[in-house]
Design a protein around this motif. Sequence first.
Motif, PDB file in Angstrom:
ATOM      1  N   SER A 175       0.819  -1.209   0.000  1.00  0.00           N
ATOM      2  CA  SER A 175       0.000   0.000   0.000  1.00  0.00           C
ATOM      3  C   SER A 175       0.862   1.273   0.000  1.00  0.00           C
ATOM      4  N   LYS A 176       0.587   2.150  -0.953  1.00  0.00           N
ATOM      5  CA  LYS A 176       1.280   3.452  -1.083  1.00  0.00           C
ATOM      6  C   LYS A 176       2.803   3.309  -1.169  1.00  0.00           C
ATOM      7  N   SER A 177       3.285   2.210  -1.768  1.00  0.00           N
ATOM      8  CA  SER A 177       4.730   1.993  -1.885  1.00  0.00           C
ATOM      9  C   SER A 177       5.302   2.543  -3.193  1.00  0.00           C
ATOM     10  N   PHE A 178       4.435   2.984  -4.096  1.00  0.00           N
ATOM     11  CA  PHE A 178       4.896   3.448  -5.415  1.00  0.00           C
ATOM     12  C   PHE A 178       4.387   4.866  -5.676  1.00  0.00           C
ATOM     13  N   ASP A 179       5.215   5.667  -6.364  1.00  0.00           N
ATOM     14  CA  ASP A 179       4.720   6.986  -6.774  1.00  0.00           C
ATOM     15  C   ASP A 179       3.663   6.798  -7.861  1.00  0.00           C
ATOM     16  N   THR A 180       4.038   5.975  -8.842  1.00  0.00           N
ATOM     17  CA  THR A 180       3.214   5.833 -10.043  1.00  0.00           C
ATOM     18  C   THR A 180       2.985   4.355 -10.335  1.00  0.00           C
ATOM     19  N   ILE A 181       1.773   4.015 -10.750  1.00  0.00           N
ATOM     20  CA  ILE A 181       1.515   2.663 -11.272  1.00  0.00           C
ATOM     21  C   ILE A 181       1.102   2.818 -12.734  1.00  0.00           C
ATOM     22  N   ILE A 182       1.712   1.987 -13.589  1.00  0.00           N
ATOM     23  CA  ILE A 182       1.317   1.952 -15.000  1.00  0.00           C
ATOM     24  C   ILE A 182       0.821   0.544 -15.302  1.00  0.00           C
ATOM     25  N   PHE A 200      -7.584  -5.108 -11.164  1.00  0.00           N
ATOM     26  CA  PHE A 200      -6.226  -4.551 -11.276  1.00  0.00           C
ATOM     27  C   PHE A 200      -6.244  -3.078 -10.845  1.00  0.00           C
ATOM     28  N   LEU A 201      -7.261  -2.366 -11.327  1.00  0.00           N
ATOM     29  CA  LEU A 201      -7.325  -0.930 -11.040  1.00  0.00           C
ATOM     30  C   LEU A 201      -7.457  -0.665  -9.538  1.00  0.00           C
ATOM     31  N   LYS A 202      -8.273  -1.457  -8.881  1.00  0.00           N
ATOM     32  CA  LYS A 202      -8.493  -1.266  -7.447  1.00  0.00           C
ATOM     33  C   LYS A 202      -7.173  -1.449  -6.677  1.00  0.00           C
ATOM     34  N   ILE A 203      -6.436  -2.495  -7.049  1.00  0.00           N
ATOM     35  CA  ILE A 203      -5.145  -2.762  -6.395  1.00  0.00           C
ATOM     36  C   ILE A 203      -4.158  -1.622  -6.712  1.00  0.00           C
ATOM     37  N   ALA A 204      -4.145  -1.211  -7.986  1.00  0.00           N
ATOM     38  CA  ALA A 204      -3.224  -0.148  -8.410  1.00  0.00           C
ATOM     39  C   ALA A 204      -3.449   1.117  -7.594  1.00  0.00           C
ATOM     40  N   LEU A 205      -4.713   1.445  -7.371  1.00  0.00           N
ATOM     41  CA  LEU A 205      -5.032   2.667  -6.620  1.00  0.00           C
ATOM     42  C   LEU A 205      -4.591   2.565  -5.163  1.00  0.00           C
ATOM     43  N   GLN A 206      -4.555   1.343  -4.657  1.00  0.00           N
ATOM     44  CA  GLN A 206      -4.041   1.170  -3.281  1.00  0.00           C
ATOM     45  C   GLN A 206      -2.523   1.334  -3.250  1.00  0.00           C
ATOM     46  N   MET A 207      -1.862   0.868  -4.321  1.00  0.00           N
ATOM     47  CA  MET A 207      -0.395   0.840  -4.325  1.00  0.00           C
ATOM     48  C   MET A 207       0.240   2.199  -4.601  1.00  0.00           C
ATOM     49  N   ALA A 208      -0.477   3.051  -5.353  1.00  0.00           N
ATOM     50  CA  ALA A 208       0.130   4.314  -5.810  1.00  0.00           C
ATOM     51  C   ALA A 208      -0.082   5.457  -4.822  1.00  0.00           C
ATOM     52  N   TRP A 262     -15.099   5.549  -5.695  1.00  0.00           N
ATOM     53  CA  TRP A 262     -13.857   5.494  -4.894  1.00  0.00           C
ATOM     54  C   TRP A 262     -13.302   6.899  -4.611  1.00  0.00           C
ATOM     55  N   LYS A 263     -14.003   7.918  -5.105  1.00  0.00           N
ATOM     56  CA  LYS A 263     -13.593   9.324  -4.922  1.00  0.00           C
ATOM     57  C   LYS A 263     -12.210   9.606  -5.517  1.00  0.00           C
ATOM     58  N   ILE A 264     -12.018   9.134  -6.736  1.00  0.00           N
ATOM     59  CA  ILE A 264     -10.754   9.316  -7.453  1.00  0.00           C
ATOM     60  C   ILE A 264     -11.042  10.140  -8.711  1.00  0.00           C
ATOM     61  N   LYS A 265     -10.164  11.100  -9.008  1.00  0.00           N
ATOM     62  CA  LYS A 265     -10.338  11.899 -10.232  1.00  0.00           C
ATOM     63  C   LYS A 265      -9.735  11.131 -11.412  1.00  0.00           C
ATOM     64  N   MET A 266     -10.463  11.032 -12.503  1.00  0.00           N
ATOM     65  CA  MET A 266      -9.888  10.365 -13.685  1.00  0.00           C
ATOM     66  C   MET A 266     -10.055  11.203 -14.939  1.00  0.00           C
ATOM     67  N   ASP A 267      -9.052  11.137 -15.803  1.00  0.00           N
ATOM     68  CA  ASP A 267      -9.104  11.840 -17.074  1.00  0.00           C
ATOM     69  C   ASP A 267      -8.629  10.919 -18.180  1.00  0.00           C
ATOM     70  N   VAL A 268      -9.380  10.913 -19.281  1.00  0.00           N
ATOM     71  CA  VAL A 268      -8.903  10.197 -20.464  1.00  0.00           C
ATOM     72  C   VAL A 268      -7.882  11.116 -21.113  1.00  0.00           C
ATOM     73  N   ILE A 269      -6.610  10.723 -21.119  1.00  0.00           N
ATOM     74  CA  ILE A 269      -5.585  11.653 -21.613  1.00  0.00           C
ATOM     75  C   ILE A 269      -5.133  11.331 -23.043  1.00  0.00           C
ATOM     76  N   PHE A 324      -5.526   8.340 -13.411  1.00  0.00           N
ATOM     77  CA  PHE A 324      -6.264   8.445 -12.154  1.00  0.00           C
ATOM     78  C   PHE A 324      -5.351   9.182 -11.192  1.00  0.00           C
ATOM     79  N   SER A 325      -5.802  10.320 -10.658  1.00  0.00           N
ATOM     80  CA  SER A 325      -4.917  11.051  -9.741  1.00  0.00           C
ATOM     81  C   SER A 325      -5.392  10.899  -8.306  1.00  0.00           C
ATOM     82  N   LEU A 326      -4.409  10.707  -7.431  1.00  0.00           N
ATOM     83  CA  LEU A 326      -4.747  10.425  -6.030  1.00  0.00           C
ATOM     84  C   LEU A 326      -4.575  11.655  -5.159  1.00  0.00           C
TER      85      LEU A 326
END
Length: 220
Positions: free
Chosen positions: A114-121, A138-146, A183-190, A218-220
Motif C-alpha cells: 500500500s502506497k509503496s509506489f509513486d506511479t503505477i502503470i 487490477f485498477l483497485k489494487i493499483a489505486l491502493q499501491m500508488a 472510490w472518490k478518485i479523479k480520472m481523465d482520459v488523456i 487516475f490522480s490520487l
Amino acid sequence: MKRKELESLLQQVDGFEKPKLLLEQYPTRPHIAACMLYTIHNTYDDIENKVVGDLGCGCGMLSIGTAMLGAGLCVGFDIDEEALEIFSRNVAEFELTNIDMIQCNVCSLSDTMSKSFDTIIMNPPFGTKHNKGMDMSFLKIALQMARVAVYSLHKTSTRENDQPLNPSFTILMDHIQKKADEWKIKMDVIAELRYDLPASYKFHKKKTVDIEVDLIRFSL
Ligand SMILES: C[S@@+](CC[C@H](N)C(=O)[O-])C[C@H]1O[C@@H](n2cnc3c(N)ncnc32)[C@H](O)[C@@H]1O
C-alpha cells in the motif's frame, strides 16, 4: 530521449513466445508504449526519479520503457513465470539496473504494498476471457499501491458514451468513471490510442485486429 528514439529501442524488446489466451497475453506495441510513456513523462513528470510499478508486466515492454526514461526504480508484477523469464532476458540485453520483477497474482497482492509506489502503470487484462472485471480488480489494487497517479489502458468500448475525446479532455461518463466516483478518485482520459493487435492466436483470422483503447490517468 525523443519519442521516436524510445519507440525504436522498444522495437527490440522480445515479446511472448507462446502467449497464453486465458492470461490475455497481448504485448503493448512499441508505438503505443512509447506514446503512453512519453506522455506520462513529459506532460505529468510521473516517471523520472520515481518509484514505478507495472502491473501485468508480461515481457516488460512498459517497464523497460519506464526504466529508459529515468525511473528511480521500476518493479514489474506478473503471474506468469515464462513471461518473466523473457522479461529478465530483455533487461539483461538492455543492461538496465533500475528494474526489478515479482512473480505474483496481482489480485492477491496484500496491503503491504500500500502506497509503496509513486506511479503505477498498466496494460491490464481487459477481462474478456472468462475473467470479467479483471481490469477493474487490477485498477483497485493499483489505486491502493500508488501515492500519486495510476495510468491504465482500457478498451474504449467499455464506455457507454462513445463520443470522441474533445480537446478539453472532457471526462466521459462510463463504467470506469462511475467506479472512480464511488472510490472518490479523479480520472481523465488523456489519450485515445489504436491498439493494433498482431494475430497471435489461432482463432484470429486477420493479420492484425484494431482495438480502440483509452489511456486514463487516475490522480490520487
Ligand atoms: C495485456 S498483457 C500486457 C503485458 C505487458 N504489460 C505489455 O504491455 O506488453 C496482460 C498481462 O497480465 C498478466 N496477468 C494476467 N492475469 C494476471 C494476474 N492475475 N496477476 C498478474 N498478472 C496477470 C499476463 O500474464 C500478461 O502478461
